[in-house]
Design a protein around this motif. Structure first.
Motif, PDB file in Angstrom:
ATOM      1  N   ALA A 277      36.872  39.545  36.908  1.00 19.93           N
ATOM      2  CA  ALA A 277      36.284  40.687  36.313  1.00 19.93           C
ATOM      3  C   ALA A 277      37.037  41.096  34.940  1.00 19.93           C
ATOM      4  CB  ALA A 277      36.619  42.035  37.337  1.00 19.93           C
ATOM      5  N   GLY A 315      38.870  42.074  42.244  1.00 16.48           N
ATOM      6  CA  GLY A 315      38.642  41.680  40.689  1.00 16.48           C
ATOM      7  C   GLY A 315      38.513  40.292  40.817  1.00 16.48           C
ATOM      8  N   ASP A 440      37.800  51.154  33.778  1.00 15.83           N
ATOM      9  CA  ASP A 440      38.555  51.350  34.861  1.00 15.83           C
ATOM     10  C   ASP A 440      37.356  51.027  36.136  1.00 15.83           C
ATOM     11  OD1 ASP A 440      40.529  52.365  36.363  1.00 15.83           O
ATOM     12  OD2 ASP A 440      39.953  54.255  36.591  1.00 15.83           O
ATOM     13  N   PRO A 441      37.836  49.950  36.951  1.00 13.87           N
ATOM     14  CA  PRO A 441      36.967  49.578  38.117  1.00 13.87           C
ATOM     15  C   PRO A 441      36.692  50.605  39.235  1.00 13.87           C
ATOM     16  CG  PRO A 441      39.056  48.652  38.484  1.00 13.87           C
ATOM     17  CD  PRO A 441      39.152  49.401  37.053  1.00 13.87           C
ATOM     18  N   GLU A 442      35.449  50.396  39.826  1.00 17.33           N
ATOM     19  CA  GLU A 442      35.258  51.235  41.006  1.00 17.33           C
ATOM     20  C   GLU A 442      35.145  50.207  42.291  1.00 17.33           C
ATOM     21  OE1 GLU A 442      35.243  54.573  41.129  1.00 17.33           O
ATOM     22  OE2 GLU A 442      35.194  54.833  38.896  1.00 17.33           O
ATOM     23  N   SER A 445      37.626  46.559  43.820  1.00 16.89           N
ATOM     24  CA  SER A 445      38.580  46.068  43.176  1.00 16.89           C
ATOM     25  C   SER A 445      39.472  47.166  42.517  1.00 16.89           C
ATOM     26  CB  SER A 445      37.721  45.447  41.893  1.00 16.89           C
ATOM     27  OG  SER A 445      36.958  46.378  41.144  1.00 16.89           O
ATOM     28  N   ARG A 446      39.449  48.444  42.667  1.00 15.04           N
ATOM     29  CA  ARG A 446      40.089  49.473  42.202  1.00 15.04           C
ATOM     30  C   ARG A 446      41.324  49.568  42.920  1.00 15.04           C
ATOM     31  NH1 ARG A 446      38.733  54.080  39.081  1.00 15.04           N
ATOM     32  NH2 ARG A 446      39.957  56.011  39.666  1.00 15.04           N
ATOM     33  N   ARG A 608      43.613  43.746  42.337  1.00 16.22           N
ATOM     34  CA  ARG A 608      43.202  44.857  42.357  1.00 16.22           C
ATOM     35  C   ARG A 608      44.036  45.882  41.292  1.00 16.22           C
ATOM     36  NH1 ARG A 608      42.703  43.650  47.419  1.00 16.22           N
ATOM     37  NH2 ARG A 608      40.477  44.397  48.510  1.00 16.22           N
TER      38      ARG A 608
END
Length: 636
Positions: A277, A315, A440-442, A445-446, A608
């Motif tokens: 990602a 991710g 910023d991921p959701e 992967s966060r 993550r």
């Protein structure tokens, strides 16, 4: 041209494998064509002896020589005092500190770099004297290559370091640096073969992979990843790293092609691009898995196997190979094949392509469209609002403009020089734009961890105070400084990176001294739960017109495991957009370009992460010049 090496071995405080390390490296370098092999061991490895040996190496090195500086022994990091441990450390007096300081090593490397660009520094030691020891390493098999705080006076060392420190200096450019462990972690020596004495775990693995059976054309970045594999297979918690231009082939200035190679690993029978990602991959994207020849499974030339991103797990990108029926290895073989040294993935067509508007006449426009169609991360658009870059050819010249109508680079190139030069520039700018727009991921992967991130800046004027930056709307000027502080409040170790996308569109891994991440210990640990980066100076590159404002982006990425993110950086080291002040032994490198990363990961461990970002406007120190609206250009 002469290949020269200085091999330093300081066998102190319980170590017994240092001399074997030096002998092993001498053998390996001899097979690699090094004819000037000089050692500094036993009674010569004093503070004065090491200093004199480095000075003599510098004096005798000639332009074009290849040089290696290798050290095996103890390393110490006591507060802000970092040093290698000569054999006469215990002779320190209140006025004469006998540790070989990080600042002294940096200064010596800087002077060597002025003699030759082909310079490699290899350090097999701990960089953290206060590292917590694992119980498994107290059995007598493993010996920590770090010295605990000795009863020696350190004030003289701190005073000497203060004199040598040169705040505001750029890092030493173009130096490959290989280290046995991360800055605040440990390195070990052990009995690795029955009947043999102790050896440094890092040196033994590196020597094996530099041996005569190594496939040619493998850069440092690949070799160091396999060194990690070897060490992990021995159940040693030690993370070697490679910084600087580690896309180079060993002991040379040569680099493989500049394709954006992605890491490729095996996990639970699946091929995985770890951190996919972050590298811009998404579901249904197409990649090519490249297997070098010479492995037990497939011999001869490289084998390319097409694959699709089947799903994103946290991710990471999980791949589904789709090999042709006559491919070698076959689809069945791919379920069991081990990745050979140098395996990697290439993006073929991704979902997140950058759009280019072409304002030019045929046949030039047609040729450029044809070249862009071959690029996995570029596409042509007819909508100016959709374009991240505009290629404008007129009056025999060609320039690439940003969305504000400002040229990305100067001077303009002639139309006859395209499309190859333009494609290389557009691909670099597209990489910068992709990294600039990381979010910023959701979802899964966060990273779920409690931590604080603070990004601060100040003007260079005397008395300038640090102020916290907001996420958007900030203005930064040529010469301003910024720094990042991260505090881990969670109960697990974390890692963080600082990634900058400069006003020129180039990307830089600002924390390039440790491309696999700065480690943050869990909350409550007495060591290094909070880390602050050295100050970073923003400056206006010479090949960018002094017209603004231009976007400057600072990312702070925090993840749950160490992972080499050097591949996010631009390749052009000599024209970077950030530089780090206060060089140290960990900051010997200038830019990072990791050609290939091939990491051995724990089964079931997906990456993550969280991302903190500042988007600012960068301005030159003088009043910014606005672009002309006159189609004939500005007049005097």
């Amino acid at each position: 041209m002469t290949l020269r090496a200085l091999l330093i071995g300081a066998q102190t405080y319980g170590l017994s494998g240092v001399h074997a390390d030096v002998a092993l490296m001498a053998d390996v370098l001899g097979t690699r064509g090094f004819t000037d092999l000089r050692t500094c061991t036993e009674g010569d490895a004093t503070y004065g002896g090491i200093t004199e040996a480095m000075s003599r190496l510098r004096t005798e090195t000639r332009p074009g020589d290849g040089v290696v500086v290798y050290y095996s022994g103890h390393g110490a990091l006591l507060g802000d005092l970092q040093y290698l441990v000569p054999v006469d450390l215990d002779d320190t007096t209140p006025t004469d500190f006998r540790g070989y300081l990080a600042e002294e090593l940096t200064a010596a490397v800087r002077e060597l770099r002025q003699r030759t660009p082909n310079l490699t520094v290899i350090l097999d030691c701990c960089h953290s004297g206060g590292a917590v020891r694992e119980v498994a390493y107290q059995s007598g098999r493993w010996v920590l290559k770090s010295v605990e705080s000795r009863a020696v006076a350190q004030d003289a060392g701190r005073a000497r370091a203060a004199v040598l420190a040169r705040p505001g200096d750029p890092l030493v450019p173009g130096v490959v640096r290989l280290t046995a462990s991360q800055q605040h972690d440990s390195a070990y020596e052990a009995v690795l073969r029955p009947g043999k004495g102790r050896q440094g775990v890092f040196t033994a693995a590196l020597a094996e992979l530099l041996g005569p059976n190594t496939r040619p054309g493998v850069p440092w970045s690949v070799l160091i990843a396999r060194v990690r594999d070897r060490i992990k297979q021995q159940q040693v918690r030690q993370w070697p790293d490679a910084g600087g231009p580690s896309g180079r082939l060993p002991f040379s200035l040569d680099e493989p092609d500049g394709l954006e190679r992605l890491p490729l690993v095996r996990r639970n029978g699946r091929f995985v691009v770890p951190g996919g990602a972050v590298f811009g991959l998404g579901a249904a994207d197409r990649v090519s898995m490249v297997f070098p020849g010479g492995s037990a499974t497939h011999r001869g030339a490289e084998t390319s196997i097409p694959a699709t991103v089947d799903e994103m797990k946290a991710g990471d990108a999980l791949l589904r190979p789709t090999p042709p029926a006559d491919a070698r290895p076959s689809a069945d073989d791919l379920h069991t094949v081990e990745l050979p040294l140098g395996a990697y993935a290439l993006a073929v067509r991704v979902h997140d392509r950058r759009h280019v508007l072409i304002e030019a006449d045929a046949p030039f426009a047609d040729a450029l469209r044809k070249e862009i169609a071959r690029c996995p991360r570029l596409a042509v658009t007819e909508d100016a609002q959709d374009a991240f870059a505009t290629v404008r050819a007129q009056n025999g010249t060609c320039e690439v403009l940003n969305p504000d109508g400002l040229p990305f680079r100067a001077p303009s190139v002639t139309a006859q020089a395209v499309p190859s030069q333009l494609i290389a520039l557009l691909e670099e700018l597209a990489r910068g734009e992709r990294v600039r727009l990381l979010r910023d991921p959701e979802g899964p992967s966060r990273l779920a961890a409690d931590l604080d991130v603070r990004i601060e800046a100040r003007h260079p004027a005397p008395g300038g105070d640090w102020r916290e930056l907001s996420t958007a709307g900030e203005q930064l000027y040529d010469g301003d400084h910024y720094r990042v502080t991260v505090t881990n409040h969670s109960g697990v170790p974390l890692y963080f990176w600082v990634i900058g996308v400069g006003l020129s569109g180039r990307t830089a891994l600002v924390t390039n001294d440790q491309p696999s991440g700065y480690r943050l210990e869990p909350y409550g640990d007495e060591h290094y739960g909070t880390r602050t980066t050295p100050a970073v100076t923003i400056y206006w590159p010479s090949d960018v017109p002094e017209q603004g404002p231009r976007p400057e982006t600072i990312h702070v990425l925090v993840g749950d495991r160490a992972m080499d993110l050097g591949g996010l950086a631009s390749r052009e080291a000599c024209k970077r957009s950030v530089r780090t002040a206060g060089p140290t032994v960990q900051a010997l490198l200038q830019e990072v370009w990791e050609g290939t990363r091939d990491q051995m990961l724990d089964v079931g461990q997906e990456f993550r992460y969280r991302l903190w970002t500042v988007h600012a406007d960068a301005l030159p120190s003088t009043e910014p010049e606005l672009p002309s609206t006159d189609p004939e250009g500005p007049r005097a």
